[in-house]
Design a protein around this motif. Structure first.
Motif, PDB file in Angstrom:
ATOM      1  N   VAL A   1      -7.621  16.779  10.575  1.00  0.00           N
ATOM      2  CA  VAL A   1      -7.163  15.530  11.173  1.00  0.00           C
ATOM      3  C   VAL A   1      -6.963  15.800  12.663  1.00  0.00           C
ATOM      4  N   PHE A   2      -7.913  15.318  13.452  1.00  0.00           N
ATOM      5  CA  PHE A   2      -8.007  15.728  14.847  1.00  0.00           C
ATOM      6  C   PHE A   2      -7.182  14.820  15.757  1.00  0.00           C
ATOM      7  N   PRO A   3      -6.887  15.265  16.976  1.00  0.00           N
ATOM      8  CA  PRO A   3      -6.075  14.451  17.876  1.00  0.00           C
ATOM      9  C   PRO A   3      -6.711  13.093  18.164  1.00  0.00           C
ATOM     10  N   VAL A   4      -5.839  12.083  18.262  1.00  0.00           N
ATOM     11  CA  VAL A   4      -6.258  10.738  18.636  1.00  0.00           C
ATOM     12  C   VAL A   4      -5.575  10.382  19.953  1.00  0.00           C
ATOM     13  N   ILE A   5      -6.384  10.066  20.955  1.00  0.00           N
ATOM     14  CA  ILE A   5      -5.903   9.741  22.302  1.00  0.00           C
ATOM     15  C   ILE A   5      -6.321   8.305  22.570  1.00  0.00           C
ATOM     16  N   GLN A   6      -5.339   7.375  22.597  1.00  0.00           N
ATOM     17  CA  GLN A   6      -5.707   5.961  22.630  1.00  0.00           C
ATOM     18  C   GLN A   6      -4.691   5.121  23.402  1.00  0.00           C
ATOM     19  N   HIS A   7      -5.214   4.050  24.011  1.00  0.00           N
ATOM     20  CA  HIS A   7      -4.393   3.044  24.701  1.00  0.00           C
ATOM     21  C   HIS A   7      -3.590   3.644  25.859  1.00  0.00           C
ATOM     22  N   ASN A   8      -4.189   4.583  26.588  1.00  0.00           N
ATOM     23  CA  ASN A   8      -3.521   5.239  27.703  1.00  0.00           C
ATOM     24  C   ASN A   8      -4.168   4.866  29.027  1.00  0.00           C
ATOM     25  N   VAL A   9      -3.461   5.138  30.113  1.00  0.00           N
ATOM     26  CA  VAL A   9      -4.008   5.035  31.466  1.00  0.00           C
ATOM     27  C   VAL A   9      -3.828   6.388  32.132  1.00  0.00           C
ATOM     28  N   PHE A  10      -4.951   7.069  32.409  1.00  0.00           N
ATOM     29  CA  PHE A  10      -4.942   8.334  33.140  1.00  0.00           C
ATOM     30  C   PHE A  10      -5.729   8.089  34.420  1.00  0.00           C
ATOM     31  N   ARG A  11      -5.031   8.035  35.525  1.00  0.00           N
ATOM     32  CA  ARG A  11      -5.605   7.488  36.758  1.00  0.00           C
ATOM     33  C   ARG A  11      -5.816   8.561  37.812  1.00  0.00           C
ATOM     34  N   GLU A  12      -7.078   8.655  38.272  1.00  0.00           N
ATOM     35  CA  GLU A  12      -7.460   9.484  39.413  1.00  0.00           C
ATOM     36  C   GLU A  12      -6.907  10.898  39.301  1.00  0.00           C
ATOM     37  N   THR A  13      -7.205  11.542  38.183  1.00  0.00           N
ATOM     38  CA  THR A  13      -6.800  12.938  38.030  1.00  0.00           C
ATOM     39  C   THR A  13      -7.527  13.799  39.056  1.00  0.00           C
ATOM     40  N   ALA A  14      -6.832  14.818  39.547  1.00  0.00           N
ATOM     41  CA  ALA A  14      -7.421  15.686  40.570  1.00  0.00           C
ATOM     42  C   ALA A  14      -8.528  16.559  39.999  1.00  0.00           C
ATOM     43  N   GLY A  15      -8.507  16.789  38.683  1.00  0.00           N
ATOM     44  CA  GLY A  15      -9.547  17.543  37.996  1.00  0.00           C
ATOM     45  C   GLY A  15     -10.105  16.729  36.848  1.00  0.00           C
ATOM     46  N   THR A  16     -10.559  17.399  35.801  1.00  0.00           N
ATOM     47  CA  THR A  16     -11.119  16.722  34.635  1.00  0.00           C
ATOM     48  C   THR A  16     -10.041  15.904  33.925  1.00  0.00           C
ATOM     49  N   THR A  17     -10.356  14.662  33.597  1.00  0.00           N
ATOM     50  CA  THR A  17      -9.353  13.785  33.001  1.00  0.00           C
ATOM     51  C   THR A  17      -9.053  14.166  31.559  1.00  0.00           C
TER      52      THR A  17
END
Length: 276
Positions: A219-235
């Motif tokens: 059962v793998f991670p679920v990443i949902q309904h987020n805002v990750f804005r202008e990360t300096a590296g890989t988002t």
């Protein structure tokens, strides 16, 4: 017995027929239902849950007697599934991460999780955990916890990770904001992990998924309904041989950086993400 009063500060006393007595040397929990616990800083400004300022000499068992530090509360009590820890509005600057261990969790996925609930006063100005740019500092660190939710907490200035789930099961971060740091959310091994309705800003990486064991975790991670804005590296960084579902997010990275960083042999299930 359900007819007995419950307490996390219970003592057992045995009275013999000759009038002799013996009493347990330490407190234990006598439970009929989940408990609520309270933490507050040194101010009552904009508080939602507490009616007094925090003090570690308090019991932490009522809004009138909140403790001042989450780590102190967790060292005093044994939490179980369904318990809620209310951490009220304010700025907290502990010298070490807020650490959640297996003893502070539900201990099973078959019951309700332990909830660490921050203030709902504001997403970015409610319960603020400030790690003050300490070298390698982590904000909230959960190790081998089984069944926890971290909700409505702001983590700032954490140069290691804002929230780190290390070999946890059934751990989720919801409505958490992480700003000014390295990795916002570190999902390091474990199973049944989630990050939802969260915000990361002025960080290097939004989510890092690492050390997943396909042999034992399906059962793998679920990443949902987020805002990750202008990360300096890989988002979104998914290490080799890892697997994650990423859906319904707003994702962006700085110029010249990638939104997805995929290791050799990893699997990414991505859908309905807005990428810029």
């Amino acid at each position: 017995s359900p007819l007995s009063a419950q307490s996390v500060q219970a003592l057992l006393r045995i009275v013999g027929s000759d009038g002799s007595t013996a009493q347990s040397a330490a407190f234990f929990a006598g439970r009929n239902a989940p408990f609520t616990f309270y933490v507050n800083d040194g101010s009552q400004n904009n508080d939602v849950y507490c009616d007094a300022i925090g003090n570690n000499a308090n019991s932490g068992l009522s809004p009138l007697a909140p403790m001042a530090d989450l780590n102190a509360l967790l060292a005093r009590y044994d939490l179980e599934g369904g318990d809620v820890v209310y951490i009220d509005t304010g700025s907290y600057m502990p010298g070490v991460p807020w650490r959640i261990s297996q003893a502070d969790s539900a201990g099973t996925l078959a019951t309700n999780p332990v909830v660490f609930q921050g203030s709902t006063y504001s997403l970015v100005n409610g319960t603020v955990l400030n790690r003050n740019f300490q070298s390698g500092a982590i904000g909230i660190q959960a190790d081998y916890a089984i069944g926890i939710q971290v909700r409505n907490i702001v983590v700032s200035n954490a140069l290691g990770a804002g929230v780190a789930f290390n070999n946890c099961q059934g751990a989720s971060a919801e409505w958490v904001a992480v700003g000014l740091g390295n990795v916002a959310f570190l999902l390091n091994g474990g199973s049944h992990l989630g990050v939802s309705n969260c915000v990361a800003y002025s960080v290097t990486t939004g989510v890092s998924v690492a050390n997943w064991d396909f042999a034992t975790n399906t059962v793998f991670p679920v990443i949902q309904h987020n805002v990750f804005r202008e990360t300096a590296g890989t988002t979104i960084l998914i290490g080799g041989q890892n697997h994650a579902t990423v859906r319904n997010n707003v994702l962006s990275s700085a110029a010249g950086e990638y939104v997805y960083g995929l290791g050799v042999g990893c699997t990414l299930d991505a859908d309905y993400n807005s990428i810029s």
